[in-house]
Scaffold this motif. Structure first.
Motif, mmCIF file in Angstrom:
data_model
loop_
_atom_site.group_PDB
_atom_site.id
_atom_site.type_symbol
_atom_site.label_atom_id
_atom_site.label_comp_id
_atom_site.label_asym_id
_atom_site.label_seq_id
_atom_site.Cartn_x
_atom_site.Cartn_y
_atom_site.Cartn_z
ATOM 1 N N ASP A 141 -94.467 -94.104 154.412
ATOM 2 C CA ASP A 141 -95.248 -94.203 153.184
ATOM 3 C C ASP A 141 -96.682 -93.840 153.554
ATOM 4 O OD1 ASP A 141 -96.639 -94.748 150.912
ATOM 5 O OD2 ASP A 141 -96.003 -96.830 150.702
ATOM 6 N N PRO A 142 -97.087 -92.594 153.330
ATOM 7 C CA PRO A 142 -98.425 -92.136 153.731
ATOM 8 C C PRO A 142 -99.568 -92.924 153.118
ATOM 9 C CG PRO A 142 -97.022 -90.266 153.190
ATOM 10 C CD PRO A 142 -96.292 -91.499 152.741
ATOM 11 N N ASP A 143 -99.274 -93.704 152.077
ATOM 12 C CA ASP A 143 -100.326 -94.509 151.458
ATOM 13 C C ASP A 143 -100.651 -95.762 152.269
ATOM 14 O OD1 ASP A 143 -100.615 -92.763 149.320
ATOM 15 O OD2 ASP A 143 -99.121 -93.794 148.108
ATOM 16 N N VAL A 144 -99.793 -96.113 153.226
ATOM 17 C CA VAL A 144 -100.026 -97.294 154.065
ATOM 18 C C VAL A 144 -100.698 -96.844 155.366
ATOM 19 C CG1 VAL A 144 -98.963 -99.227 155.280
ATOM 20 C CG2 VAL A 144 -98.026 -98.451 153.092
ATOM 21 N N PRO A 145 -101.852 -97.413 155.715
ATOM 22 C CA PRO A 145 -102.531 -97.014 156.956
ATOM 23 C C PRO A 145 -101.647 -97.242 158.179
ATOM 24 C CG PRO A 145 -103.974 -98.350 155.574
ATOM 25 C CD PRO A 145 -102.610 -98.442 154.969
ATOM 26 N N VAL A 146 -101.718 -96.333 159.132
ATOM 27 C CA VAL A 146 -100.911 -96.486 160.343
ATOM 28 C C VAL A 146 -101.273 -97.762 161.096
ATOM 29 C CG1 VAL A 146 -100.452 -94.028 160.631
ATOM 30 C CG2 VAL A 146 -102.507 -95.024 161.662
ATOM 31 N N SER A 147 -102.499 -98.218 160.971
ATOM 32 C CA SER A 147 -102.919 -99.433 161.669
ATOM 33 C C SER A 147 -102.092 -100.636 161.214
ATOM 34 C CB SER A 147 -104.409 -99.707 161.413
ATOM 35 O OG SER A 147 -104.671 -99.826 160.020
ATOM 36 N N VAL A 148 -101.827 -100.729 159.923
ATOM 37 C CA VAL A 148 -101.046 -101.841 159.383
ATOM 38 C C VAL A 148 -99.623 -101.807 159.945
ATOM 39 C CG1 VAL A 148 -100.065 -102.804 157.262
ATOM 40 C CG2 VAL A 148 -102.418 -101.945 157.266
ATOM 41 N N ILE A 149 -99.060 -100.620 160.024
ATOM 42 C CA ILE A 149 -97.684 -100.459 160.487
ATOM 43 C C ILE A 149 -97.566 -100.743 161.983
ATOM 44 C CG2 ILE A 149 -95.821 -98.782 160.761
ATOM 45 C CD1 ILE A 149 -96.978 -97.395 158.195
ATOM 46 N N ILE A 150 -98.435 -100.154 162.765
ATOM 47 C CA ILE A 150 -98.392 -100.345 164.228
ATOM 48 C C ILE A 150 -98.663 -101.801 164.591
ATOM 49 C CG2 ILE A 150 -99.559 -99.785 166.395
ATOM 50 C CD1 ILE A 150 -97.623 -97.639 165.505
ATOM 51 N N ASP A 151 -99.602 -102.427 163.907
ATOM 52 C CA ASP A 151 -99.876 -103.851 164.168
ATOM 53 C C ASP A 151 -98.632 -104.697 163.902
ATOM 54 O OD1 ASP A 151 -102.467 -103.259 164.825
ATOM 55 O OD2 ASP A 151 -103.352 -103.993 162.954
ATOM 56 N N ALA A 152 -97.946 -104.430 162.805
ATOM 57 C CA ALA A 152 -96.757 -105.207 162.452
ATOM 58 C C ALA A 152 -95.647 -105.012 163.480
ATOM 59 C CB ALA A 152 -96.273 -104.801 161.070
ATOM 60 N N LEU A 153 -95.414 -103.791 163.891
ATOM 61 C CA LEU A 153 -94.352 -103.514 164.867
ATOM 62 C C LEU A 153 -94.673 -104.113 166.231
ATOM 63 C CD1 LEU A 153 -93.549 -99.816 163.900
ATOM 64 C CD2 LEU A 153 -92.055 -101.795 163.579
ATOM 65 N N ASN A 154 -95.952 -104.113 166.606
ATOM 66 C CA ASN A 154 -96.317 -104.669 167.908
ATOM 67 C C ASN A 154 -96.101 -106.174 167.980
ATOM 68 O OD1 ASN A 154 -98.035 -102.979 170.248
ATOM 69 N ND2 ASN A 154 -97.717 -101.893 168.320
ATOM 70 N N GLU A 155 -96.183 -106.852 166.856
ATOM 71 C CA GLU A 155 -95.874 -108.283 166.853
ATOM 72 C C GLU A 155 -94.429 -108.523 167.277
ATOM 73 O OE1 GLU A 155 -96.790 -110.093 163.129
ATOM 74 O OE2 GLU A 155 -98.917 -109.500 163.166
ATOM 75 N N HIS A 156 -93.541 -107.662 166.860
ATOM 76 C CA HIS A 156 -92.127 -107.811 167.224
ATOM 77 C C HIS A 156 -91.876 -107.407 168.675
ATOM 78 C CE1 HIS A 156 -91.013 -108.907 163.193
ATOM 79 N NE2 HIS A 156 -91.603 -107.827 162.700
ATOM 80 N N ILE A 157 -92.629 -106.427 169.148
ATOM 81 C CA ILE A 157 -92.513 -106.057 170.567
ATOM 82 C C ILE A 157 -92.975 -107.216 171.445
ATOM 83 C CG2 ILE A 157 -93.395 -104.530 172.372
ATOM 84 C CD1 ILE A 157 -93.559 -102.313 170.266
ATOM 85 N N GLU A 158 -94.104 -107.804 171.100
ATOM 86 C CA GLU A 158 -94.651 -108.920 171.880
ATOM 87 C C GLU A 158 -93.718 -110.126 171.863
ATOM 88 O OE1 GLU A 158 -98.477 -109.652 170.216
ATOM 89 O OE2 GLU A 158 -99.271 -107.674 170.769
ATOM 90 N N ALA A 159 -93.001 -110.310 170.769
ATOM 91 C CA ALA A 159 -92.069 -111.437 170.651
ATOM 92 C C ALA A 159 -90.729 -111.153 171.319
ATOM 93 C CB ALA A 159 -91.853 -111.769 169.176
ATOM 94 N N GLY A 160 -90.529 -109.926 171.810
ATOM 95 C CA GLY A 160 -89.284 -109.574 172.486
ATOM 96 C C GLY A 160 -88.150 -109.199 171.564
ATOM 97 N N ARG A 161 -88.433 -109.061 170.272
ATOM 98 C CA ARG A 161 -87.371 -108.709 169.327
ATOM 99 C C ARG A 161 -87.065 -107.213 169.315
ATOM 100 N NH1 ARG A 161 -89.977 -113.109 166.517
ATOM 101 N NH2 ARG A 161 -91.591 -111.705 165.715
ATOM 102 N N VAL A 162 -88.007 -106.408 169.811
ATOM 103 C CA VAL A 162 -87.866 -104.952 169.843
ATOM 104 C C VAL A 162 -88.362 -104.439 171.186
ATOM 105 C CG1 VAL A 162 -88.688 -102.786 168.839
ATOM 106 C CG2 VAL A 162 -88.118 -104.690 167.338
ATOM 107 N N LYS A 163 -87.623 -103.501 171.774
ATOM 108 C CA LYS A 163 -88.034 -102.927 173.062
ATOM 109 C C LYS A 163 -88.908 -101.688 172.886
ATOM 110 C CE LYS A 163 -85.538 -105.868 175.458
ATOM 111 N NZ LYS A 163 -86.177 -106.914 176.285
#
Length: 312
Positions: free
Chosen positions: A120-142
């Protein structure tokens, strides 16, 4: 089976990735037959998504993983944040919702490769990357990736991640096939064009290609006069693609293989790491894909198949 490495993941990823968009618990015996045979020929990566078969695809895979007790041997690629009837859903709430439900369906504590199914180009990449990194840090995503994102948006996201000490996308999953599209197969889908190939060669970011065999275009079942498959006509019927078909037929005869195997080899012999998502439903199709994945093409042969001329 040949493999590639994807940043963030310790396990190798086999170049053939078994698709599951038809998997359901009510055909569990067939699911087991396909996955058991896929593993037997050396495969280790299964592609699924939150939306496949209304979630039943992930449930069926979870059943198989539990019954075979092989979770640590298998690479799971699943996707989330697909749009719904109300529009785009690429936001932290949708990512969280889809990921947690996917984990539950699959019966696992982590996803090896997690991709956003759309952008969704209307959503800043910062919002998306920040959200995904929370799951990486929690070990839910590699490792995280983008399905049907433009290279420009991927580059923007990874520049933000790098500048802020975060993990960026380590793979992309657009369409890449010898047959080039006239228009997207589905709205919001991305196919790799000439500029995309150059970008991936420059960055060496892997492509995990969907519809890598152009949805059966190279099976020999279709001709310019046969216009019965409206979607195939709309997306792949063009003079340039029929010329590619002729070149693939010539090369297949010279190498003693099938045309569709040449089409698969085109995808797997790019100048950067690639994998092909396959929709095999039986042993014959699995063996055909495996044999195609073993074909080695030179850069000149790849260029000739695509454009009818040699690489520079």
């Amino acid at each position: 089976m040949k493999t590639i490495q994807i940043n963030g993941l310790d396990k190798p990823v086999t170049t053939l990735i078994q698709g599951s968009d038809y998997f359901k618990p009510d055909i569990y015996e067939k699911v087991c037959q396909v996955l058991d045979r896929y593993v037997a020929i050396g495969g280790n990566t299964i592609d699924t998504a939150y939306v496949y078969c209304g979630g039943e695809s992930e449930v069926a895979i979870g059943m198989w993983l539990k019954e075979r007790d092989n979770r640590e041997d298998i690479v799971i690629l699943t996707k989330g944040a697909h749009h719904d009837q109300d529009g785009p859903r690429v936001n932290p709430d949708a990512i969280n919702h889809d990921l947690f439900e996917s984990l539950e369906r699959l019966g696992t504590e982590y996803i090896d490769l997690y991709a956003l199914h759309r952008d969704d180009p209307d959503v800043p990449v910062s919002v998306i990357i920040d959200a995904l990194n929370e799951h990486i840090e929690a070990g839910r995503v590699k490792a995280i990736g983008a399905s049907n994102w433009t290279t420009a948006r991927i580059e923007e996201a990874n520049e933000y991640a790098s500048a802020n000490g975060l993990v960026g996308f380590s793979f992309s999953s657009p369409n890449l096939s010898l047959a080039k599209v006239n228009e997207p197969f589905w709205k919001g889908c991305v196919s790799t064009d000439r500029n995309g190939l150059k970008w991936h060669e420059k960055t060496q970011m892997p492509i995990l290609s969907w519809s890598s065999q152009a949805r059966g275009f190279f099976t020999g079942k279709f001709t310019p006069d046969d216009r019965s498959n409206k979607d195939l006509v709309r997306v792949f019927y063009s003079e340039a693609n029929w010329d590619r078909m002729k070149r693939a037929e010539q090369m297949a005869e010279e190498k003693g293989v099938t045309v569709i195997q040449i089409a698969l080899a085109y995808v797997l012999n790019q100048a950067f790491p690639t994998c092909a998502l396959i929709g095999a439903r039986n042993d014959h199709e699995l063996v055909s894909c495996f044999e195609g994945s073993e074909i080695e093409l030179t850069r000149e042969e790849v260029e000739w198949l695509e454009n009818g001329e040699l690489a520079d």
